[in-house]
Design a protein around this motif. Sequence first.
Motif, PDB file in Angstrom:
ATOM      1  N   ALA A 285      10.231 -24.248  34.153  1.00 21.97           N
ATOM      2  CA  ALA A 285       9.287 -23.762  32.906  1.00 21.97           C
ATOM      3  C   ALA A 285       9.315 -24.652  31.948  1.00 21.97           C
ATOM      4  O   ALA A 285       8.309 -24.910  30.960  1.00 21.97           O
ATOM      5  N   LEU A 286      10.372 -25.617  31.765  1.00 22.63           N
ATOM      6  CA  LEU A 286      10.531 -26.588  30.719  1.00 22.63           C
ATOM      7  C   LEU A 286       9.449 -27.828  31.241  1.00 22.63           C
ATOM      8  O   LEU A 286       8.654 -28.324  30.530  1.00 22.63           O
ATOM      9  N   ALA A 287       9.461 -27.991  32.556  1.00 23.90           N
ATOM     10  CA  ALA A 287       8.618 -29.294  33.018  1.00 23.90           C
ATOM     11  C   ALA A 287       7.312 -28.742  32.970  1.00 23.90           C
ATOM     12  O   ALA A 287       6.277 -29.623  32.653  1.00 23.90           O
ATOM     13  N   TRP A 288       6.661 -27.459  33.003  1.00 23.39           N
ATOM     14  CA  TRP A 288       5.480 -26.974  32.913  1.00 23.39           C
ATOM     15  C   TRP A 288       4.934 -27.570  31.083  1.00 23.39           C
ATOM     16  O   TRP A 288       3.773 -27.730  31.149  1.00 23.39           O
ATOM     17  N   ILE A 289       5.800 -27.212  30.392  1.00 23.85           N
ATOM     18  CA  ILE A 289       5.442 -27.347  28.875  1.00 23.85           C
ATOM     19  C   ILE A 289       5.246 -28.802  28.771  1.00 23.85           C
ATOM     20  O   ILE A 289       4.211 -29.407  28.182  1.00 23.85           O
ATOM     21  N   LEU A 290       6.132 -29.667  29.223  1.00 24.68           N
ATOM     22  CA  LEU A 290       6.131 -31.196  29.116  1.00 24.68           C
ATOM     23  C   LEU A 290       4.982 -31.773  29.750  1.00 24.68           C
ATOM     24  O   LEU A 290       4.409 -32.950  29.575  1.00 24.68           O
ATOM     25  N   ALA A 291       4.260 -31.279  30.650  1.00 30.67           N
ATOM     26  CA  ALA A 291       3.041 -31.504  31.435  1.00 30.67           C
ATOM     27  C   ALA A 291       1.964 -31.309  30.919  1.00 30.67           C
ATOM     28  O   ALA A 291       0.752 -31.790  31.087  1.00 30.67           O
ATOM     29  N   GLN A 292       1.794 -30.690  29.657  1.00 29.75           N
ATOM     30  CA  GLN A 292       0.540 -30.138  28.960  1.00 29.75           C
ATOM     31  C   GLN A 292       0.137 -31.222  28.189  1.00 29.75           C
ATOM     32  O   GLN A 292       1.098 -31.635  27.343  1.00 29.75           O
ATOM     33  N   GLN A 293      -1.113 -31.532  27.964  1.00 30.71           N
ATOM     34  CA  GLN A 293      -1.646 -32.739  27.254  1.00 30.71           C
ATOM     35  C   GLN A 293      -1.391 -32.297  25.730  1.00 30.71           C
ATOM     36  O   GLN A 293      -1.673 -31.179  25.439  1.00 30.71           O
ATOM     37  N   GLY A 294      -0.962 -33.521  24.995  1.00 33.79           N
ATOM     38  CA  GLY A 294      -0.974 -33.149  23.623  1.00 33.79           C
ATOM     39  C   GLY A 294       0.746 -32.627  23.208  1.00 33.79           C
ATOM     40  O   GLY A 294       1.043 -32.819  22.169  1.00 33.79           O
ATOM     41  N   VAL A 295       1.540 -32.329  24.169  1.00 30.67           N
ATOM     42  CA  VAL A 295       2.931 -31.762  23.946  1.00 30.67           C
ATOM     43  C   VAL A 295       3.795 -33.022  23.864  1.00 30.67           C
ATOM     44  O   VAL A 295       3.900 -34.045  24.651  1.00 30.67           O
ATOM     45  N   THR A 296       4.516 -33.540  22.619  1.00 31.05           N
ATOM     46  CA  THR A 296       5.338 -34.448  22.327  1.00 31.05           C
ATOM     47  C   THR A 296       6.779 -34.114  22.764  1.00 31.05           C
ATOM     48  O   THR A 296       7.544 -35.092  23.612  1.00 31.05           O
ATOM     49  N   SER A 297       7.377 -33.003  22.547  1.00 29.93           N
ATOM     50  CA  SER A 297       8.797 -32.557  22.947  1.00 29.93           C
ATOM     51  C   SER A 297       8.916 -31.071  22.895  1.00 29.93           C
ATOM     52  O   SER A 297       7.997 -30.206  22.773  1.00 29.93           O
ATOM     53  N   VAL A 298      10.049 -30.773  23.837  1.00 32.45           N
ATOM     54  CA  VAL A 298      10.405 -29.380  23.846  1.00 32.45           C
ATOM     55  C   VAL A 298      11.757 -29.097  23.152  1.00 32.45           C
ATOM     56  O   VAL A 298      12.545 -29.820  23.423  1.00 32.45           O
ATOM     57  N   LEU A 299      11.890 -28.172  22.284  1.00 30.67           N
ATOM     58  CA  LEU A 299      13.210 -27.845  21.663  1.00 30.67           C
ATOM     59  C   LEU A 299      13.680 -26.651  22.566  1.00 30.67           C
ATOM     60  O   LEU A 299      13.523 -25.650  22.868  1.00 30.67           O
ATOM     61  N   VAL A 300      14.914 -26.974  22.728  1.00 30.37           N
ATOM     62  CA  VAL A 300      15.768 -26.283  23.604  1.00 30.37           C
ATOM     63  C   VAL A 300      17.060 -25.961  22.943  1.00 30.37           C
ATOM     64  O   VAL A 300      17.733 -26.557  22.003  1.00 30.37           O
ATOM     65  N   GLY A 301      17.586 -24.482  22.804  1.00 31.10           N
ATOM     66  CA  GLY A 301      19.074 -24.218  22.492  1.00 31.10           C
ATOM     67  C   GLY A 301      20.073 -24.477  23.329  1.00 31.10           C
ATOM     68  O   GLY A 301      19.795 -24.788  24.602  1.00 31.10           O
ATOM     69  N   ALA A 302      20.903 -24.124  23.178  1.00 36.66           N
ATOM     70  CA  ALA A 302      22.269 -24.326  23.874  1.00 36.66           C
ATOM     71  C   ALA A 302      23.537 -23.940  23.626  1.00 36.66           C
ATOM     72  O   ALA A 302      23.847 -24.005  22.335  1.00 36.66           O
ATOM     73  N   SER A 303      24.255 -23.033  24.344  1.00 39.11           N
ATOM     74  CA  SER A 303      25.388 -22.406  23.992  1.00 39.11           C
ATOM     75  C   SER A 303      26.457 -23.230  24.791  1.00 39.11           C
ATOM     76  O   SER A 303      27.776 -22.627  24.506  1.00 39.11           O
ATOM     77  N   SER A 304      26.311 -24.190  25.420  1.00 36.48           N
ATOM     78  CA  SER A 304      27.374 -25.023  26.172  1.00 36.48           C
ATOM     79  C   SER A 304      26.836 -26.248  26.569  1.00 36.48           C
ATOM     80  O   SER A 304      25.633 -26.386  26.776  1.00 36.48           O
ATOM     81  N   THR A 305      27.653 -27.034  27.003  1.00 34.77           N
ATOM     82  CA  THR A 305      26.980 -28.395  27.241  1.00 34.77           C
ATOM     83  C   THR A 305      26.528 -28.330  29.089  1.00 34.77           C
ATOM     84  O   THR A 305      25.770 -28.812  29.100  1.00 34.77           O
ATOM     85  N   GLN A 306      27.288 -27.331  29.703  1.00 36.78           N
ATOM     86  CA  GLN A 306      26.650 -27.076  30.879  1.00 36.78           C
ATOM     87  C   GLN A 306      25.145 -26.544  31.004  1.00 36.78           C
ATOM     88  O   GLN A 306      24.438 -27.017  31.881  1.00 36.78           O
ATOM     89  N   GLN A 307      24.795 -25.620  29.847  1.00 39.20           N
ATOM     90  CA  GLN A 307      23.497 -25.437  29.941  1.00 39.20           C
ATOM     91  C   GLN A 307      22.533 -26.617  29.356  1.00 39.20           C
ATOM     92  O   GLN A 307      21.359 -26.618  29.793  1.00 39.20           O
ATOM     93  N   LEU A 308      23.072 -27.172  28.409  1.00 40.40           N
ATOM     94  CA  LEU A 308      22.218 -28.348  28.027  1.00 40.40           C
ATOM     95  C   LEU A 308      21.982 -29.225  29.261  1.00 40.40           C
ATOM     96  O   LEU A 308      21.084 -29.742  29.243  1.00 40.40           O
ATOM     97  N   GLN A 309      22.864 -29.584  29.972  1.00 44.73           N
ATOM     98  CA  GLN A 309      22.866 -30.373  31.029  1.00 44.73           C
ATOM     99  C   GLN A 309      21.891 -30.001  31.932  1.00 44.73           C
ATOM    100  O   GLN A 309      20.918 -30.912  32.529  1.00 44.73           O
ATOM    101  N   LYS A 310      21.814 -28.618  32.533  1.00 45.55           N
ATOM    102  CA  LYS A 310      20.765 -28.211  33.267  1.00 45.55           C
ATOM    103  C   LYS A 310      19.382 -28.533  32.501  1.00 45.55           C
ATOM    104  O   LYS A 310      18.496 -28.782  33.425  1.00 45.55           O
ATOM    105  N   ASN A 311      19.272 -28.107  31.239  1.00 43.54           N
ATOM    106  CA  ASN A 311      17.828 -28.133  30.468  1.00 43.54           C
ATOM    107  C   ASN A 311      17.473 -29.535  30.769  1.00 43.54           C
ATOM    108  O   ASN A 311      16.282 -29.910  30.648  1.00 43.54           O
ATOM    109  N   LEU A 312      18.214 -30.382  30.433  1.00 41.65           N
ATOM    110  CA  LEU A 312      17.889 -31.954  30.282  1.00 41.65           C
ATOM    111  C   LEU A 312      17.311 -32.518  31.612  1.00 41.65           C
ATOM    112  O   LEU A 312      16.603 -33.387  31.720  1.00 41.65           O
ATOM    113  N   LYS A 313      17.369 -31.700  32.773  1.00 39.28           N
ATOM    114  CA  LYS A 313      17.133 -32.262  34.130  1.00 39.28           C
ATOM    115  C   LYS A 313      15.429 -32.196  34.218  1.00 39.28           C
ATOM    116  O   LYS A 313      14.720 -32.960  34.906  1.00 39.28           O
TER     117      LYS A 313
END
Length: 322
Positions: A285-313
Amino acid sequence: MILPPYQAREDRYNNGMQYERCGRSGVLLPKVSLGFWHNFGSVDSYERSREITRYAFDHGVTHFDLANNYGPVYGSAEETMGRLMDDTFKPYRDELFISTKAGYDMWPGPYGEWGSRKYLMASIDQSLRRMHLDYVDLFYSHRYDPVTPLEETLQAMVDIVRAGKSLYVGISRWPLEALKVADKYLRERDVPLLIFQDKLNMLDRGPQENGTLQYCHEHGIGFISFSPLAQGLLTDRYLNGIPEDSRMAREHFLKSSMLTEDLLSNLRKWNDQAQSRGETLAEMALAWILAQQGVTSVLVGASSTQQLQKNLKCVNAAPFEE
């Protein structure tokens, strides 16, 4: 217990993060930015907040996104940022891109919300004090004010930049016609609009459907997506019903009535596609956003480093186009 001083990883810019130019500006933003909407308030563990932000910076996340009323309680996420500046990030201030916003209710009375010059000027000063900063990199109008003249809101933002309190300005969730007015007004005063923030995800494609994303792309304005996982819907959290400890179970932000059979069918279909790509539904789902023309960045939240690690993939995931 006195902790040793924080030392950022030397390979923080060479361990996978990618950077995207923000519109036609000189600013490069990480493809994944860290939002402080949840998990960084006074009700949350400061030690965990510090662990998450240090992990983010050590992995190339240079952009931290805040607002005056993030918490809870209001203002406390910015106070957390102030503590982080004192014990972690002060030596690295020039490597960070810190944003904050004003527009929603912040304090009682007629001057504590919306888009008046009175509110915006007071809010930026309060935010700087809470975050222990001399300036922010980006200051947003957090929402469109249908009553205050747009020129008043925009001129206040121009003056905030000219006073050295912010380097750039942005707007969040303004209607397209108001965005066009802001773009013209700010450009004519040599304070061009850096970025537009809005909700964009696989379930909510409003900025694409109403022309906002296309306008930003064509006019050199960056775009950053918040709520990219639709408050957790675009994860594997709800594929088999509503967990007892979930936001939806608490009817908090997410209502159980949203989880229709049609939505579940779509989520399960997308989850199967994600698994065939060797990814989680969230990563895809995050990769879909980043693939859209005109998108610079995606804002993620994180409740743990493990969650952030997964999202950074998602940064290195293959683009997902339906």
